[in-house]
Design an enzyme around this catalytic site. Structure first.
Site, PDB file in Angstrom:
ATOM      1  N   GLY A 155       0.588  -1.238  -0.176  1.00 52.70           N
ATOM      2  CA  GLY A 155      -0.023   0.188  -0.079  1.00 52.70           C
ATOM      3  C   GLY A 155       0.873   1.198  -0.085  1.00 52.70           C
ATOM      4  O   GLY A 155       2.060   1.322   0.307  1.00 52.70           O
ATOM      5  N   PRO A 183       2.570   4.917   1.165  1.00 49.46           N
ATOM      6  CA  PRO A 183       3.152   5.189   2.460  1.00 49.46           C
ATOM      7  C   PRO A 183       2.254   5.920   3.345  1.00 49.46           C
ATOM      8  O   PRO A 183       1.401   6.568   3.093  1.00 49.46           O
ATOM      9  CB  PRO A 183       4.284   6.337   2.065  1.00 49.46           C
ATOM     10  CG  PRO A 183       4.589   6.050   0.675  1.00 49.46           C
ATOM     11  CD  PRO A 183       3.189   5.620   0.023  1.00 49.46           C
ATOM     12  N   THR A 207      -0.082   4.438   5.201  1.00 49.91           N
ATOM     13  CA  THR A 207      -1.370   3.732   5.405  1.00 49.91           C
ATOM     14  C   THR A 207      -1.645   2.790   6.572  1.00 49.91           C
ATOM     15  O   THR A 207      -2.704   2.488   6.862  1.00 49.91           O
ATOM     16  CB  THR A 207      -1.796   3.002   4.173  1.00 49.91           C
ATOM     17  OG1 THR A 207      -0.883   2.361   3.868  1.00 49.91           O
ATOM     18  CG2 THR A 207      -2.145   4.182   2.933  1.00 49.91           C
ATOM     19  N   LYS A 261       0.670  -0.025   7.476  1.00 47.50           N
ATOM     20  CA  LYS A 261       1.324  -1.302   7.244  1.00 47.50           C
ATOM     21  C   LYS A 261       2.142  -1.711   8.386  1.00 47.50           C
ATOM     22  O   LYS A 261       1.794  -2.905   9.038  1.00 47.50           O
ATOM     23  CB  LYS A 261       2.117  -1.383   5.966  1.00 47.50           C
ATOM     24  CG  LYS A 261       1.284  -1.138   4.826  1.00 47.50           C
ATOM     25  CD  LYS A 261       2.091  -1.305   3.552  1.00 47.50           C
ATOM     26  CE  LYS A 261       3.556  -0.308   3.214  1.00 47.50           C
ATOM     27  NZ  LYS A 261       2.697   1.191   3.456  1.00 47.50           N
ATOM     28  N   THR A 262       3.154  -0.921   8.916  1.00 51.51           N
ATOM     29  CA  THR A 262       4.055  -1.311  10.134  1.00 51.51           C
ATOM     30  C   THR A 262       3.141  -1.166  11.315  1.00 51.51           C
ATOM     31  O   THR A 262       3.409  -1.861  12.301  1.00 51.51           O
ATOM     32  CB  THR A 262       4.906  -0.251  10.285  1.00 51.51           C
ATOM     33  OG1 THR A 262       5.899  -0.259   9.078  1.00 51.51           O
ATOM     34  CG2 THR A 262       5.896  -0.535  11.058  1.00 51.51           C
ATOM     35  N   HIS A 313      -8.631  35.542 -10.283  1.00 54.65           N
ATOM     36  CA  HIS A 313      -8.055  34.264 -10.464  1.00 54.65           C
ATOM     37  C   HIS A 313      -8.836  33.204  -9.613  1.00 54.65           C
ATOM     38  O   HIS A 313      -9.487  32.490 -10.099  1.00 54.65           O
ATOM     39  CB  HIS A 313      -6.679  34.371 -10.333  1.00 54.65           C
ATOM     40  CG  HIS A 313      -6.147  32.838 -11.057  1.00 54.65           C
ATOM     41  ND1 HIS A 313      -5.627  32.472 -12.014  1.00 54.65           N
ATOM     42  CD2 HIS A 313      -6.098  31.629 -10.081  1.00 54.65           C
ATOM     43  CE1 HIS A 313      -5.185  31.342 -12.143  1.00 54.65           C
ATOM     44  NE2 HIS A 313      -5.377  30.646 -10.815  1.00 54.65           N
ATOM     45  N   GLU A 314      -8.735  33.533  -8.318  1.00 52.09           N
ATOM     46  CA  GLU A 314      -9.340  32.595  -7.384  1.00 52.09           C
ATOM     47  C   GLU A 314     -10.714  32.696  -7.507  1.00 52.09           C
ATOM     48  O   GLU A 314     -11.678  31.789  -7.332  1.00 52.09           O
ATOM     49  CB  GLU A 314      -8.844  32.962  -6.066  1.00 52.09           C
ATOM     50  CG  GLU A 314      -7.443  32.777  -5.797  1.00 52.09           C
ATOM     51  CD  GLU A 314      -6.794  31.432  -5.955  1.00 52.09           C
ATOM     52  OE1 GLU A 314      -7.825  30.483  -6.156  1.00 52.09           O
ATOM     53  OE2 GLU A 314      -5.980  31.297  -6.855  1.00 52.09           O
ATOM     54  N   HIS A 332     -12.067  30.486 -10.319  1.00 55.30           N
ATOM     55  CA  HIS A 332     -12.190  28.984  -9.921  1.00 55.30           C
ATOM     56  C   HIS A 332     -13.311  28.960  -9.081  1.00 55.30           C
ATOM     57  O   HIS A 332     -14.203  27.981  -9.485  1.00 55.30           O
ATOM     58  CB  HIS A 332     -11.147  28.627  -8.921  1.00 55.30           C
ATOM     59  CG  HIS A 332      -9.695  28.649  -9.686  1.00 55.30           C
ATOM     60  ND1 HIS A 332      -9.391  27.660 -10.601  1.00 55.30           N
ATOM     61  CD2 HIS A 332      -8.727  29.082  -9.339  1.00 55.30           C
ATOM     62  CE1 HIS A 332      -8.416  27.576 -11.068  1.00 55.30           C
ATOM     63  NE2 HIS A 332      -7.849  28.370 -10.280  1.00 55.30           N
ATOM     64  N   ASP A 357      -2.173  25.050 -12.390  1.00 58.65           N
ATOM     65  CA  ASP A 357      -3.594  24.787 -13.023  1.00 58.65           C
ATOM     66  C   ASP A 357      -3.136  24.011 -14.516  1.00 58.65           C
ATOM     67  O   ASP A 357      -3.817  23.027 -14.796  1.00 58.65           O
ATOM     68  CB  ASP A 357      -4.350  26.115 -13.341  1.00 58.65           C
ATOM     69  CG  ASP A 357      -4.777  26.586 -11.742  1.00 58.65           C
ATOM     70  OD1 ASP A 357      -4.580  25.993 -10.868  1.00 58.65           O
ATOM     71  OD2 ASP A 357      -4.893  27.817 -11.863  1.00 58.65           O
TER      72      ASP A 357
END
Length: 642
Positions: free
Chosen positions: A230, A232, A234, A236-237, A453-454, A457, A528
């Protein structure tokens, strides 16, 4: 109790035995030498003692020093009494020493005096050496041997690794840490939030070790190994730690790099020693973290040849996991985030019977992970865990832990008595966007361009059905960005063409707003453009979503085509044309949407210039509710109170 734990334990070293023995030998040599009270005298003093016939015996030692013994009557004289009565003088030992120079002249002199004055002393010659002198003669060799022993012990890791035992040549021993009933591991499956499928698989292995008859009575066999795969962070260890805490059997933990050494054959030797120890303590579990350090596919690196040290280590691991005589109850757990480069022989059934994919957490799992990490935190009443879980798509468990810690640091920095909801939102901004740069110099014209610009969006995403709903917009510089818009994406397992096009159109909304309002474009849309170019290329070359190229993918999941272009030059030209057409089409679409809502775009930009940060409620006041109903009502549960 804590003081007892912190007290360093006494560890015995066999070398400590040699120190007192060495000191005792030197002391015995020193005190038995008989010369502690001897005083060196000059030629005149020697002549005076000789003429007074006080000498009982002269012993010439090593042809250069005369040891002078006095008669009993002479020892009582006033000039000799001080030395005789000293604590170091013993009866029968020389009282004076005389360095005479040339032996022949000295013997002639005392013989002449003996005849002329009728003296009655004895003379003898001896050869003698002391232990101290011998030690000093061999001191350089002793130092060289001691230095060699020291470095050999350091190189072999004596006493540090399992099976070391303080031996000099234990460099081939395993470095695995052993966790058993004497070393309590507090992590259990209750500490692992989310990962339900992975936990179920691993719990079955633990259950098999605890009660094997439950499975063997039906003819089942114990699985040889399980591979945790999986991204990094997530867990596992963490899952392996939970196994160590739950299993109740010896648990050997080490990293793949622990097998790697500068000496030839060490890796294979450590693999053999590891499995030997595990078999002696059977049933047991071996956990190898980052197994790709030794499990990389063989024969892929032509520079080092096909028989290098890493491949020997891998061959030994393959043999131990599935060779003759592997009937002991030893299970191998391994973890990696690079399963694509592992050797095929390592991945097959019979070695790693199960490959457990530990994926990034979904909405429900993120909520559980938040519940775990906020337990030690002092929270205010306004913290909304549901909203935070929705606000963090793509976050791993490690990212969420970092976010909770960052929120606590932000609250402490502002001298708060509890962590508020806004502190968590600021932590998200800090992790994703970077540190807020309040002192960055921006001209009013640049600030106006950034605001439009923002606002572009925000406007385009608000008007598109499949674009992610907006949470907030800011023109406060963070990291390398001059402004940002934060969205709340849906939890999707598959993405349709219309959804990708709407997202691309919303991304191009910033540059479209600059073009519409100022009839100029700036370099501020670099990220963008990079994002939409990757999306368009993926649509054409990976997912087969383009009509002209067709239902073809040029993606190779094995990663073997990194130096090979899997299509012709003519196809490459078509791909470039289609990518450009998709991007330009969404750019024109964004401009059309903004033209139809130009007055609202201006109002939003002015509000952004005034407040610098605006939220979803401000967009509702300007635009009204979104002009369509979402199929999945993810926004109904979102609290927008700040």
């Amino acid at each position: 109790m804590s003081d007892k734990k912190n007290t360093p334990k006494f560890s015995f070293n066999s070398f400590w035995i040699y120190i007192p023995i060495f000191v005792i030998l030197i002391g015995l040599s020193f005190f038995n030498s008989g010369t502690l009270a001897s005083r060196e005298i000059s030629k005149n003093q020697f002549s005076k003692i000789l003429q007074e016939n006080d000498i009982k015996k002269i012993v010439v030692e090593n042809n250069n020093v005369a040891r002078i013994y006095l008669k009993d009557a002479a020892e009582k004289k006033e000039e000799h009494k001080a030395l005789v009565n000293s604590a170091f003088y013993r009866k029968g030992t020389p009282l004076y020493t005389y360095n005479f120079g040339d032996l022949q002249n000295f013997e002639n002199e005392i013989e002449k005096e003996k005849k002329d004055k009728n003296l009655d002393f004895d003379k003898s010659n001896v050869e003698s050496t002391s232990l101290l002198e011998t030690v000093f003669n061999f001191l350089p060799f002793i130092l060289l041997i001691a230095i060699w022993l020291f470095f050999m012990r350091r190189m072999s890791g004596a006493g540090g690794g399992a099976g070391g035992g303080g031996q000099i040549f234990n460099i081939g021993k395993s470095k695995a840490k052993l966790f058993d009933q004497d070393t309590q591991v507090k992590t259990t499956f209750k500490n692992v939030a989310g990962l339900e499928g992975a936990k179920e698989e691993v719990q079955e292995i633990v259950d098999f070790l605890k009660s094997p008859e439950k499975y063997t009575k039906l003819g089942g066999k114990i699985p040889k190994g399980a591979l945790l795969v999986g991204p990094p962070g997530t867990g596992k260890t963490l899952l392996a730690k939970a196994v160590a805490g739950e299993a109740g059997v010896p648990f050997f933990s080490l990293s793949g790099s622990d097998f790697v050494e500068m000496f030839v054959g060490v890796g294979a030797s450590r693999v053999r020693d590891l499995f030997k120890q595990a078999q002696q303590k059977s049933p047991s579990i071996i956990f190898i973290d980052e197994i790709d350090a030794i499990g990389r596919a063989r024969g892929k690196n032509s520079m080092t040849g096909g028989n290098d040290e890493r491949e020997n280590t891998l061959n030994q691991l393959l043999t131990e996991m599935d060779g003759f005589g592997t009937d002991t109850n030893v299970i191998v757990l391994a973890a990696t985030n690079r399963a694509d480069i592992l050797d095929k022989a390592l991945m097959r059934a019979g070695r790693f019977d199960r490959q457990i994919y530990v994926d990034l957490p979904d909405l429900h799992e993120r909520r559980e992970i938040f519940e775990v990490h906020i337990k030690p935190l002092k929270l205010a009443d306004d913290v909304n865990i549901e909203f935070l879980a929705q606000q963090t798509p793509g976050f791993s468990g490690a990212d969420i832990a970092n976010m909770c810690n960052e929120a606590a640091l932000i609250a402490a920095r502002n001298d708060k008595k509890a962590i508020h909801h806004q502190d968590f939102l600021d932590a998200v901004d800090r992790i994703i966007g970077g540190l807020e740069k309040k002192n960055k110099v921006i001209t009013p014209k640049e600030k106006e361009v950034i605001a439009y610009h923002e606002a572009g969006h925000a406007t385009v995403s608000w008007m598109l059905e499949h674009a992610a709903p907006l949470v907030k917009v800011t023109i406060v510089p963070r990291g390398q960005s001059l402004g940002a818009a934060w969205y709340l994406p849906e939890e999707r397992k598959i993405v349709q063409t219309e959804q990708m096009l709407d997202e691309m159109c919303a991304t191009m909304g910033g540059r479209a707003a600059e073009k519409l309002m100022f009839n100029k474009i700036s370099t501020g849309a670099l990220s963008d453009l990079e994002k939409v170019t990757k999306q368009a290329r993926a649509m054409v070359t990976v997912y087969g979503l383009n009509d002209k190229v067709g239902n073809v993918t040029y993606y190779d999941s094995s990663g073997n085509d990194s130096f090979v272009k899997p299509y012709s030059e003519s196809t490459a030209k078509v791909i470039d044309e289609e990518i450009s057409e998709i991007i330009e089409g969404q750019y024109v679409r964004a401009i059309d949407i903004l033209k139809n809502n130009q007055d609202k775009l201006t109002e939003l930009a002015d509000l952004l210039l005034e407040k610098e940060v605006i939220f979803k409620d401000d967009l509702i006041k300007i635009f009204g509710e979104r002009p369509f109903e979402k199929e999945k009502a993810t926004t109904d549960n979102i609290s927008t109170e700040e």
